[in-house]
Structures are given as structure tokens and as C-alpha cells.
Scaffold this motif. Structure first.
Motif, PDB file in Angstrom:
ATOM      1  N   GLY A   1      19.225  -5.323   3.313  1.00 47.33           N
ATOM      2  CA  GLY A   1      17.669  -4.883   3.020  1.00 47.33           C
ATOM      3  C   GLY A   1      17.318  -5.860   2.009  1.00 47.33           C
ATOM      4  N   VAL A   2      18.059  -6.688   1.107  1.00 47.48           N
ATOM      5  CA  VAL A   2      17.496  -7.593   0.139  1.00 47.48           C
ATOM      6  C   VAL A   2      17.185  -9.100   0.943  1.00 47.48           C
ATOM      7  N   VAL A   3      18.121  -9.198   1.845  1.00 46.29           N
ATOM      8  CA  VAL A   3      17.914 -10.302   2.576  1.00 46.29           C
ATOM      9  C   VAL A   3      16.587 -10.299   3.351  1.00 46.29           C
ATOM     10  N   LEU A   4      16.529  -8.968   4.030  1.00 50.40           N
ATOM     11  CA  LEU A   4      15.378  -8.592   4.802  1.00 50.40           C
ATOM     12  C   LEU A   4      14.051  -8.992   3.803  1.00 50.40           C
ATOM     13  N   ALA A   5      14.121  -8.380   2.711  1.00 53.30           N
ATOM     14  CA  ALA A   5      13.215  -8.428   1.693  1.00 53.30           C
ATOM     15  C   ALA A   5      12.518  -9.799   1.623  1.00 53.30           C
ATOM     16  N   VAL A   6      13.483 -10.629   1.412  1.00 48.47           N
ATOM     17  CA  VAL A   6      13.146 -12.313   1.269  1.00 48.47           C
ATOM     18  C   VAL A   6      12.658 -12.625   2.561  1.00 48.47           C
ATOM     19  N   MET A   7      12.986 -12.471   3.576  1.00 45.68           N
ATOM     20  CA  MET A   7      12.502 -12.849   4.828  1.00 45.68           C
ATOM     21  C   MET A   7      11.024 -12.327   5.241  1.00 45.68           C
ATOM     22  N   ILE A   8      10.785 -11.140   4.618  1.00 47.95           N
ATOM     23  CA  ILE A   8       9.459 -10.643   4.905  1.00 47.95           C
ATOM     24  C   ILE A   8       8.334 -11.106   3.861  1.00 47.95           C
ATOM     25  N   LEU A   9       9.057 -11.398   2.706  1.00 48.14           N
ATOM     26  CA  LEU A   9       8.209 -11.798   1.615  1.00 48.14           C
ATOM     27  C   LEU A   9       7.270 -12.673   1.815  1.00 48.14           C
ATOM     28  N   PRO A  10       7.209 -13.755   2.403  1.00 51.85           N
ATOM     29  CA  PRO A  10       6.233 -14.696   2.775  1.00 51.85           C
ATOM     30  C   PRO A  10       4.854 -14.247   3.618  1.00 51.85           C
ATOM     31  N   ILE A  11       5.373 -13.256   4.356  1.00 49.55           N
ATOM     32  CA  ILE A  11       4.145 -12.344   5.381  1.00 49.55           C
ATOM     33  C   ILE A  11       3.306 -11.472   4.495  1.00 49.55           C
ATOM     34  N   ILE A  12       4.036 -10.768   3.683  1.00 49.06           N
ATOM     35  CA  ILE A  12       3.126  -9.805   2.831  1.00 49.06           C
ATOM     36  C   ILE A  12       2.514 -10.615   1.766  1.00 49.06           C
ATOM     37  N   THR A  13       2.955 -11.670   1.044  1.00 53.88           N
ATOM     38  CA  THR A  13       2.224 -12.502   0.276  1.00 53.88           C
ATOM     39  C   THR A  13       1.044 -13.027   0.609  1.00 53.88           C
ATOM     40  N   SER A  14       1.367 -13.634   1.953  1.00 55.06           N
ATOM     41  CA  SER A  14       0.208 -14.490   2.487  1.00 55.06           C
ATOM     42  C   SER A  14      -1.071 -13.796   2.842  1.00 55.06           C
ATOM     43  N   VAL A  15      -0.871 -12.404   3.559  1.00 52.13           N
ATOM     44  CA  VAL A  15      -1.684 -11.377   3.941  1.00 52.13           C
ATOM     45  C   VAL A  15      -2.461 -11.006   2.607  1.00 52.13           C
ATOM     46  N   ALA A  16      -1.637 -10.709   1.543  1.00 57.55           N
ATOM     47  CA  ALA A  16      -2.109 -10.022   0.393  1.00 57.55           C
ATOM     48  C   ALA A  16      -3.112 -10.970  -0.507  1.00 57.55           C
ATOM     49  N   ARG A  17      -2.695 -12.286  -0.317  1.00 61.04           N
ATOM     50  CA  ARG A  17      -3.349 -13.418  -1.098  1.00 61.04           C
ATOM     51  C   ARG A  17      -4.690 -13.705  -0.401  1.00 61.04           C
ATOM     52  N   GLU A  18      -4.913 -13.765   1.014  1.00 56.38           N
ATOM     53  CA  GLU A  18      -6.000 -13.822   1.560  1.00 56.38           C
ATOM     54  C   GLU A  18      -7.175 -13.034   1.526  1.00 56.38           C
ATOM     55  N   VAL A  19      -6.523 -11.609   1.466  1.00 54.83           N
ATOM     56  CA  VAL A  19      -7.556 -10.594   1.194  1.00 54.83           C
ATOM     57  C   VAL A  19      -7.757 -10.250  -0.480  1.00 54.83           C
ATOM     58  N   PHE A  20      -7.194 -10.606  -1.357  1.00 56.80           N
ATOM     59  CA  PHE A  20      -7.256 -10.806  -2.591  1.00 56.80           C
ATOM     60  C   PHE A  20      -8.441 -11.890  -2.846  1.00 56.80           C
ATOM     61  N   ALA A  21      -8.370 -13.022  -2.431  1.00 54.30           N
ATOM     62  CA  ALA A  21      -9.296 -13.913  -2.572  1.00 54.30           C
ATOM     63  C   ALA A  21     -10.706 -13.745  -2.036  1.00 54.30           C
ATOM     64  N   LEU A  22     -10.739 -12.770  -1.293  1.00 57.09           N
ATOM     65  CA  LEU A  22     -12.052 -12.398  -0.670  1.00 57.09           C
ATOM     66  C   LEU A  22     -12.658 -11.500  -1.548  1.00 57.09           C
ATOM     67  N   THR A  23     -12.266 -10.756  -2.329  1.00 54.30           N
ATOM     68  CA  THR A  23     -12.924  -9.892  -3.354  1.00 54.30           C
ATOM     69  C   THR A  23     -14.241 -10.191  -3.554  1.00 54.30           C
ATOM     70  N   PRO A  24     -15.467  -9.725  -3.364  1.00 60.56           N
ATOM     71  CA  PRO A  24     -16.594 -10.084  -3.864  1.00 60.56           C
ATOM     72  C   PRO A  24     -17.049 -10.435  -5.151  1.00 60.56           C
ATOM     73  N   ARG A  25     -17.209 -11.658  -5.348  1.00 64.27           N
ATOM     74  CA  ARG A  25     -17.496 -12.261  -6.758  1.00 64.27           C
ATOM     75  C   ARG A  25     -18.504 -11.227  -7.654  1.00 64.27           C
ATOM     76  N   ALA A  26     -19.205 -10.605  -7.090  1.00 65.22           N
ATOM     77  CA  ALA A  26     -20.251  -9.602  -7.836  1.00 65.22           C
ATOM     78  C   ALA A  26     -19.619  -8.431  -8.222  1.00 65.22           C
ATOM     79  N   HIS A  27     -18.393  -7.917  -7.652  1.00 67.80           N
ATOM     80  CA  HIS A  27     -17.759  -6.999  -8.251  1.00 67.80           C
ATOM     81  C   HIS A  27     -16.909  -7.480  -9.289  1.00 67.80           C
ATOM     82  N   ILE A  28     -16.033  -8.579  -9.319  1.00 66.49           N
ATOM     83  CA  ILE A  28     -15.710  -9.072 -10.550  1.00 66.49           C
ATOM     84  C   ILE A  28     -16.559  -9.150 -11.672  1.00 66.49           C
ATOM     85  N   GLU A  29     -17.426 -10.048 -11.539  1.00 62.45           N
ATOM     86  CA  GLU A  29     -18.535 -10.223 -12.816  1.00 62.45           C
ATOM     87  C   GLU A  29     -19.160  -8.969 -13.298  1.00 62.45           C
ATOM     88  N   ALA A  30     -19.327  -7.962 -12.462  1.00 64.32           N
ATOM     89  CA  ALA A  30     -19.794  -6.688 -12.972  1.00 64.32           C
ATOM     90  C   ALA A  30     -18.877  -5.964 -13.812  1.00 64.32           C
TER      91      ALA A  30
END
Length: 322
Positions: A181-210
Motif C-alpha cells: 500500500g505504501v509503494v502504491l501510495a508513492v506511485m499514485i501521488l503524482p496523479i493526485i497532486t497534478s490534478v489537485a494542483r491544476e484545480v486549485f490554481a483555477l480557483t476564481p481570484r474574486a473568491h480569494i480576494e473577497a
């Protein structure tokens, strides 16, 4: 004074546009239908090849822990242990990888300076290019011995809980579901990180500034705007990672130790996943009935992947932000 006669506008352009749009629509529809047809044909092939073996099976396919296909006249195979090992290793990998992946994604998008974020992002993405056999050898030769004391501690202190109870293999050496399980966690970490990073970066700037205008701290901004907006994306990335973990073959085959007894739903069990069991017996696929037994197991993995994706769509509300 009579008005000049006006003729009808030429319909050639409209007809041409209509024909072009029709062709494009049908082409796009055909392209979308291709994947559906391919999946349906794969499922049909698996069923056709698996049914004769299931009819000849002398054991219960869903509850038996046996998987004996050496004698075509006395097939006895079941998926109980295969399902247990596959689910435990994959879900455990997801539990380990998701918090770390989300934390890395938040760090890269909202905390790290650009001069550090870009190289770090490249490093995470390059981790996805490492071959499975390398992860397997690293897990078997390096990680497993290091995790043995951790497993001994968990087994000693939390052995009353079934997940940390004694398994059907020894903890010494680390060839358990926990290590896999730990080995698989390291293997799937780049997939989860990449998708989450792209979605977090698209958070509307207006929401953050508000949120900042209301006096929110950095963590409050992340909690109130970034995480809610990216929830569906994190779920989608997690399910992509889970799909990778469910189907991983070589790394699990190298790390997991074979077991002679049935598993007890413990992280310290050994055995085979669906994929590693099929791969380990690939050289024996010479007779239709024994081969069909492994195809039947493959069909269950095929269906399990569909169920996981369907649950992901339901959990995320049928859409992914971004």
C-alpha cells in the motif's frame, strides 16, 4: 413607382454550412461512441471467455479462497482473497496518498514562491515516469525492511483491531499489504497532486480576494474558497489514482509475499491482487478452461473499476470544477 424585385439569397452557403455542421456532429458522435463500443466489446469478450470456466468451476466463485486451475477437469477457483488484497492495498494507498497530494498541491499553488514551485512541480511530475519495476524493487529491497519495525509496533499496540491483527505471512521482511500500500501510495501521488494542483490554481481570484477583504487568514482563504472549489477535482484525481492502484501489476507482484493460508482482512496479510495473480500465471494460458478462470477474475477487476468511477461521479456531483 414599383419596388424592385429582390431574389432569394443564394442558399449555397447555408446549405454548405449545414452540411459541414452535420458532418462534424456525426463525426464527433462517432468518436464518442467508439470508446463506448470498445468497452462493450471488451466486456463481451471477457464474458464469452469466462462463462465456460465459471460453469465448470467446482468452488464458489465469490467466497472460495482456492484458485486451483492446474487440472482442467477439476477447476476450483474463487476471488475472495484476490478481492481482499486488491481492495485493502488500493484503499490503504489512497488513504496515505490523498492528504499528502492535496498538501503538496496547496503548497505549490498558494504558499511556494514561483522560483521554488516550478522545479518542485517538475520533480513531482517526473515521479510519474518512473517504471513500475523500479518502484517494486525499491519497495522490496529498501522500503520493506524499514517498514518492518513500524508494522511490528502497530501489530503490538493495535492488534485487537482486525486491520492490524496477525496476518497470514510474517511481518519480518515487510512483504505485506501494508508495504504494498505504501509503494502504491508513492506511485499514485503524482496523479493526485497534478490534478489537485491544476484545480486549485483555477480557483476564481474574486473568491480569494473577497475572503481576504473580510479579514480571512491564509488558511481560512484556503478552507473557505480553494478547498470547496477544488473538491470535485480532488475526488476525480483520487479516483484516477485508485484506478492506477487497482490495476498495478509488477510492483505489487515484486513486493507482496505469497501466502498459503486465507487472508483475514489484515494489512499484514500477503497474497495476490487480481492483476498480479493474472500476470503470475500468464505462462500457463494454454488451455481454454484454466485461462477462462483468470479471465473471469479480470472481468471482476474490470467491473470494479467501473463501480469506482461511478461512485466518484456521484460523490463529485457529476462534474469537475475547472
Amino acid at each position: 413607382m414599383p419596388e424592385p424585385k429582390t431574389g432569394k439569397a443564394p442558399s449555397k452557403g447555408r446549405s454548405g454550412r449545414f452540411d459541414t455542421e452535420t458532418i462534424f456532429r456525426w463525426t464527433a458522435t462517432a468518436a464518442g461512441a467508439t470508446i463506448v463500443a470498445a468497452i462493450a466489446l471488451i466486456a463481451l469478450f471477457l464474458l464469452i471467455r469466462a462463462v465456460p470456466s465459471l460453469m465448470a468451476n467446482e468452488a464458489n466463485f465469490f467466497t472460495s479462497t482456492e484458485f486451483s486451475t492446474g487440472d482442467a477437469d477439476n477447476l476450483r477457483f474463487g476471488i475472495r482473497d484476490l478481492l481482499m488484497v486488491t481492495v485493502l492495498s488500493s484503499v490503504f494507498a489512497l488513504i496515505v496518498a490523498v492528504p499528502i497530494g492535496v498538501g503538496i498541491a496547496l503548497f505549490l499553488t498558494h504558499y511556494a514562491p514561483s522560483r521554488l514551485g516550478k522545479p518542485f512541480t517538475m520533480l513531482i511530475d517526473l515521479l510519474a515516469a518512473v517504471p513500475s519495476i523500479v518502484f517494486g524493487l525499491w519497495g522490496f529491497l529498501v522500503l520493506a525492511p524499514q517498514l518492518s519495525p513500524v508494522q511490528d509496533f502497530l501489530n503490538d499496540k493495535l492488534g485487537w483491531f482486525f486491520l492490524f491483527a496477525d496476518g497470514n505471512v510474517t511481518i519480518a521482511g515487510g512483504g505485506t499489504i501494508f508495504t504494498a500500500g505504501v509503494v502504491l501510495a508513492v506511485m499514485i501521488l503524482p496523479i493526485i497532486t497534478s490534478v489537485a494542483r491544476e484545480v486549485f490554481a483555477l480557483t476564481p481570484r474574486a473568491h480569494i480576494e473577497a475572503a481576504q477583504a473580510l479579514g480571512a487568514t491564509k488558511w481560512e482563504v484556503v478552507r473557505m474558497t480553494v478547498l470547496p472549489y477544488g473538491r470535485s477535482g480532488v475526488i476525480a484525481g483520487s479516483m484516477l489514482g485508485l484506478g492506477r492502484a487497482l490495476g498495478e501489476t509488477i510492483a505489487v507482484l515484486v513486493v507482496l509475499r505469497t501466502a498459503t493460508q486465507a487472508g483475514n482482512w489484515s494489512l499484514f496479510d500477503g497474497g495476490y491482487t487480481f492483476a498480479s495473480k493474472i500476470a503470475s500465471a500468464a505462462s500457463e494460458f494454454s488451455s481454454p478452461l484454466p485461462t477462462g478462470a483468470y479471465i473471469a477474475a479480470g472481468f471482476v477487476l474490470f467491473a470494479l473499476t467501473f463501480v469506482v468511477n461511478a461512485l466518484a461521479r456521484l460523490t463529485s456531483g457529476g462534474k469537475v470544477n475547472g
